[in-house]
Design a protein around this motif. Structure first.
Motif, PDB file in Angstrom:
ATOM      1  N   ASP A 108       0.919  -1.196  -0.126  1.00 45.33           N
ATOM      2  CA  ASP A 108       0.066  -0.060   0.070  1.00 45.33           C
ATOM      3  C   ASP A 108       1.083   1.230  -0.162  1.00 45.33           C
ATOM      4  O   ASP A 108       1.646   1.275   0.915  1.00 45.33           O
ATOM      5  N   VAL A 109       0.807   2.231  -0.908  1.00 41.09           N
ATOM      6  CA  VAL A 109       1.629   3.139  -1.096  1.00 41.09           C
ATOM      7  C   VAL A 109       1.448   4.293   0.243  1.00 41.09           C
ATOM      8  O   VAL A 109       2.617   4.692   0.560  1.00 41.09           O
ATOM      9  N   ARG A 110       0.600   4.299   0.758  1.00 39.20           N
ATOM     10  CA  ARG A 110       0.107   5.203   1.590  1.00 39.20           C
ATOM     11  C   ARG A 110       0.678   4.885   3.079  1.00 39.20           C
ATOM     12  O   ARG A 110       1.149   5.512   4.020  1.00 39.20           O
ATOM     13  N   ASP A 111       0.212   3.622   3.353  1.00 42.77           N
ATOM     14  CA  ASP A 111       0.432   3.240   4.881  1.00 42.77           C
ATOM     15  C   ASP A 111       1.815   2.118   4.960  1.00 42.77           C
ATOM     16  O   ASP A 111       1.918   1.799   6.213  1.00 42.77           O
ATOM     17  N   GLY A 112       2.396   1.995   3.795  1.00 39.35           N
ATOM     18  CA  GLY A 112       3.773   1.405   4.028  1.00 39.35           C
ATOM     19  C   GLY A 112       3.659  -0.210   4.180  1.00 39.35           C
ATOM     20  O   GLY A 112       4.325  -0.913   4.363  1.00 39.35           O
ATOM     21  N   GLN A 113       2.339  -0.722   4.076  1.00 42.00           N
ATOM     22  CA  GLN A 113       2.369  -2.136   4.715  1.00 42.00           C
ATOM     23  C   GLN A 113       2.194  -2.846   3.480  1.00 42.00           C
ATOM     24  O   GLN A 113       1.589  -2.726   2.450  1.00 42.00           O
ATOM     25  N   CYS A 114       3.048  -4.188   3.725  1.00 43.14           N
ATOM     26  CA  CYS A 114       3.050  -5.232   2.657  1.00 43.14           C
ATOM     27  C   CYS A 114       1.964  -6.003   2.865  1.00 43.14           C
ATOM     28  O   CYS A 114       1.533  -6.582   3.981  1.00 43.14           O
ATOM     29  N   LYS A 115       1.091  -6.062   1.648  1.00 41.16           N
ATOM     30  CA  LYS A 115      -0.216  -6.714   1.545  1.00 41.16           C
ATOM     31  C   LYS A 115      -0.183  -8.072   1.518  1.00 41.16           C
ATOM     32  O   LYS A 115      -0.878  -8.931   1.730  1.00 41.16           O
ATOM     33  N   GLN A 116       0.510  -8.261   0.478  1.00 43.43           N
ATOM     34  CA  GLN A 116       0.547  -9.754   0.047  1.00 43.43           C
ATOM     35  C   GLN A 116       2.168 -10.180  -0.742  1.00 43.43           C
ATOM     36  O   GLN A 116       2.787  -9.117  -0.948  1.00 43.43           O
ATOM     37  N   THR A 117       2.461 -11.498  -0.520  1.00 45.14           N
ATOM     38  CA  THR A 117       3.759 -12.026  -1.067  1.00 45.14           C
ATOM     39  C   THR A 117       3.578 -12.957  -2.020  1.00 45.14           C
ATOM     40  O   THR A 117       2.617 -13.835  -1.794  1.00 45.14           O
ATOM     41  N   PHE A 118       4.341 -12.920  -3.215  1.00 38.81           N
ATOM     42  CA  PHE A 118       4.165 -13.952  -4.337  1.00 38.81           C
ATOM     43  C   PHE A 118       5.042 -14.729  -4.684  1.00 38.81           C
ATOM     44  O   PHE A 118       6.303 -14.180  -4.750  1.00 38.81           O
ATOM     45  N   GLN A 119       5.084 -16.037  -4.119  1.00 42.74           N
ATOM     46  CA  GLN A 119       6.176 -17.125  -4.513  1.00 42.74           C
ATOM     47  C   GLN A 119       6.145 -17.638  -5.730  1.00 42.74           C
ATOM     48  O   GLN A 119       5.286 -17.817  -6.436  1.00 42.74           O
ATOM     49  N   GLY A 120       7.383 -18.506  -5.834  1.00 44.69           N
ATOM     50  CA  GLY A 120       7.396 -19.445  -7.018  1.00 44.69           C
ATOM     51  C   GLY A 120       8.627 -19.306  -8.056  1.00 44.69           C
ATOM     52  O   GLY A 120       8.928 -20.358  -8.275  1.00 44.69           O
ATOM     53  N   HIS A 121       9.151 -17.937  -8.176  1.00 46.21           N
ATOM     54  CA  HIS A 121      10.370 -17.949  -8.791  1.00 46.21           C
ATOM     55  C   HIS A 121      11.646 -18.771  -7.876  1.00 46.21           C
ATOM     56  O   HIS A 121      11.101 -18.672  -6.729  1.00 46.21           O
ATOM     57  N   THR A 122      12.433 -19.154  -8.749  1.00 49.06           N
ATOM     58  CA  THR A 122      13.587 -19.748  -8.116  1.00 49.06           C
ATOM     59  C   THR A 122      15.066 -18.892  -8.031  1.00 49.06           C
ATOM     60  O   THR A 122      16.093 -19.533  -7.774  1.00 49.06           O
ATOM     61  N   SER A 123      14.702 -17.519  -8.585  1.00 42.37           N
ATOM     62  CA  SER A 123      15.959 -16.886  -8.613  1.00 42.37           C
ATOM     63  C   SER A 123      15.387 -15.498  -8.547  1.00 42.37           C
ATOM     64  O   SER A 123      14.428 -15.150  -8.442  1.00 42.37           O
ATOM     65  N   ASP A 124      16.599 -14.576  -8.733  1.00 46.42           N
ATOM     66  CA  ASP A 124      16.072 -13.067  -8.745  1.00 46.42           C
ATOM     67  C   ASP A 124      15.179 -12.610  -9.644  1.00 46.42           C
ATOM     68  O   ASP A 124      14.915 -12.948 -10.773  1.00 46.42           O
ATOM     69  N   ILE A 125      14.361 -11.878  -9.095  1.00 51.94           N
ATOM     70  CA  ILE A 125      13.196 -11.122 -10.009  1.00 51.94           C
ATOM     71  C   ILE A 125      13.817  -9.852 -10.456  1.00 51.94           C
ATOM     72  O   ILE A 125      14.139  -8.932  -9.669  1.00 51.94           O
ATOM     73  N   ASN A 126      14.096  -9.798 -11.790  1.00 44.14           N
ATOM     74  CA  ASN A 126      14.580  -8.516 -12.561  1.00 44.14           C
ATOM     75  C   ASN A 126      13.735  -7.537 -12.945  1.00 44.14           C
ATOM     76  O   ASN A 126      13.819  -6.532 -13.201  1.00 44.14           O
ATOM     77  N   ALA A 127      12.576  -7.890 -13.213  1.00 40.45           N
ATOM     78  CA  ALA A 127      11.343  -7.199 -14.009  1.00 40.45           C
ATOM     79  C   ALA A 127       9.905  -7.527 -13.437  1.00 40.45           C
ATOM     80  O   ALA A 127       9.655  -8.724 -13.075  1.00 40.45           O
ATOM     81  N   ILE A 128       9.095  -6.401 -13.416  1.00 42.19           N
ATOM     82  CA  ILE A 128       7.757  -6.564 -12.919  1.00 42.19           C
ATOM     83  C   ILE A 128       6.832  -5.486 -13.577  1.00 42.19           C
ATOM     84  O   ILE A 128       7.310  -4.429 -13.783  1.00 42.19           O
ATOM     85  N   SER A 129       5.587  -5.994 -13.694  1.00 45.37           N
ATOM     86  CA  SER A 129       4.907  -4.967 -14.150  1.00 45.37           C
ATOM     87  C   SER A 129       3.332  -5.349 -14.031  1.00 45.37           C
ATOM     88  O   SER A 129       3.006  -6.489 -13.892  1.00 45.37           O
TER      89      SER A 129
END
Lengths: 76, 338
Positions: free
Chosen positions: B210-231
């Motif tokens: 959440d941009v305003r309150d700084g809270q991490c809302k959800q975490t997405f797993q599955g990759h087995t190495s660094d995530i370099n790109a996101i959209s």
């Protein structure tokens, strides 16, 4: 004495970290989830509705392509 | 039982609970659900422009919202502003530090930002008679991997120090710090409604904030190495990630899980960058193997490839009107395709 103090500090850091991790997991566990079938259907509908406005999907006529180099006309 | 033991037990129980909840809604996956959808056409795009001007590897590019201007960043120590229609350079911004990793164009078109191994995000005003540095945002303790403006007064950054931050551009100070990743943050993407953003990191996780309150809302797993790109997908309900594990994945926000994986046995190069077409149907993913592969986001099939660079594709971008895709490379060139 020094080593006891530092291991105590590490210990309390670990505890603070563990508390934060549990707090975060509580937040993540509490959310409502929708079925993947519904999520997929919504995305398919979105893509379907917007497909005709997607230039890269539909192709761009040469006359409307601002990036295509305009070749000069030669009058034979 | 000591508190530490209790915490460990509760953490395990919560993780099990989350996995069970995800499984309970996993009544299908995206590819199966989309089996009846007509395949996307085979996409054959041509290079319309090759932008020459940088003297070293290009690390980042970002389109202006006017769909015509774009900014690129190279380790030759410059930001270049291009008119993509003519192929001409409009501006050059010399950087104090040449170790640049990211650049961004403000939605207004008034400002650009850059940052990298200097750990800072520097903001420049393009509209003053001579381009001026207006702020140096200095608080991260690791490299700046990505920056995105929300407006002329706020910018989001991700850093190798494992945090993301929201900055006030009037004071130059961090308003909110986003703490939860345990690896270098490599990329971020703002949601269409600008109330949230997602980050990808070297801990192989993507997180929704959440941009305003700084809270991490959800975490997405599955990759087995660094995530370099996101959209974010244009609908705002799903995200696409690209990783050093050579795959891209789609995670649905409301289902809270991976719904499709874009992979090919023949592909064994990491994904460096990605961009989507305006309907969300096509994913343009840049790889270390010098190509940009085009994926059908619903069916998980490869429908095209952009070949032409002589080195790693480091950045990709589609402007808001979706009229082209731009790729930037370590070969020092940018190419415009449609």
């Amino acid at each position: 004495m020094v080593s006891k103090m530092s291991s105590k500090m590490v210990g309390s850091n670990n505890l603070a970290h563990a508390r934060r991790m549990v707090q975060q997991l509580r937040v993540e566990a509490s959310i409502e989830r929708i079925k993947v079938s519904k999520a997929s259907a919504d995305l398919m509908r979105y893509c379907g509705e917007h497909a005709k406005y997607d230039p890269l999907l539909m192709g761009i006529p040469a006359s409307e392509n601002p990036f295509k180099d305009k070749k000069p006309c030669i009058i034979l | 039982m000591g508190e530490m033991e209790q915490m460990k037990k509760e953490a395990e129980a919560l993780k099990t609970q989350i996995e069970a909840a995800r499984k309970a809604v996993h009544d299908t996956d995206m590819a199966s659900a989309a089996a009846g959808v007509a395949p996307a056409p085979q996409v054959q795009l041509k290079t319309r422009k090759t932008l020459k001007g940088h003297l070293a590897k290009i690390y980042a590019m970002h389109w202006s919202t006017d769909n015509r201007l774009m900014v690129s960043a190279s380790q030759d120590g410059k930001l270049l502003i291009w008119d993509s229609h003519s192929g001409n350079k409009v501006n050059a911004v010399p950087l104090k530090s040449s170790w640049v990793m990211t650049c961004a164009y403000a939605p207004s078109g008034n400002l650009v930002a850059s940052g990298g191994l200097d750990n800072m995000c520097t903001v420049y005003n393009l509209k003053t008679p001579v381009i001026k540095t207006v702020k140096e945002l200095d608080a991260h303790t690791g490299y700046l991997s990505c920056a995105r403006f929300l407006s002329d007064t706020e910018i989001l950054t991700s850093s190798g120090d494992t945090t993301c931050a929201l900055w006030d551009l009037e004071t130059g100070k961090q308003k909110t710090v986003f703490l939860n990743h345990v690896g270098d943050c490599m990329c971020l993407s703002l949601s269409p409604d600008m109330n949230s953003f997602v980050s990808g990191a070297c801990d192989s996780l993507a997180k929704l904030w959440d941009v305003r309150d700084g809270q991490c809302k959800q975490t997405f797993q599955g990759h087995t190495s660094d995530i370099n790109a996101i959209s974010f997908i244009p609908s705002g309900n799903a995200i696409i990630t690209g990783s050093d594990d050579c795959t891209c994945k789609m995670y649905d926000i409301r289902a809270d899980q991976e719904v499709i994986c874009y992979q090919d046995a023949a592909l064994n190069s990491g994904v460096t960058s990605l961009a989507l077409s305006t309907s969300g149907r096509l994913i343009f993913a840049g790889y270390d193997d010098f190509n940009c592969n085009i994926w059908d986001s619903l069916k998980g099939e490869k429908v095209g490839v952009l070949s032409g660079h002589d080195n790693r594709v480091s950045c990709t971008g589609v402007p808001e009107d979706g009229m082209c895709v731009c790729t930037g490379s370590w070969d020092s060139f940018l190419k415009i395709w449609n």
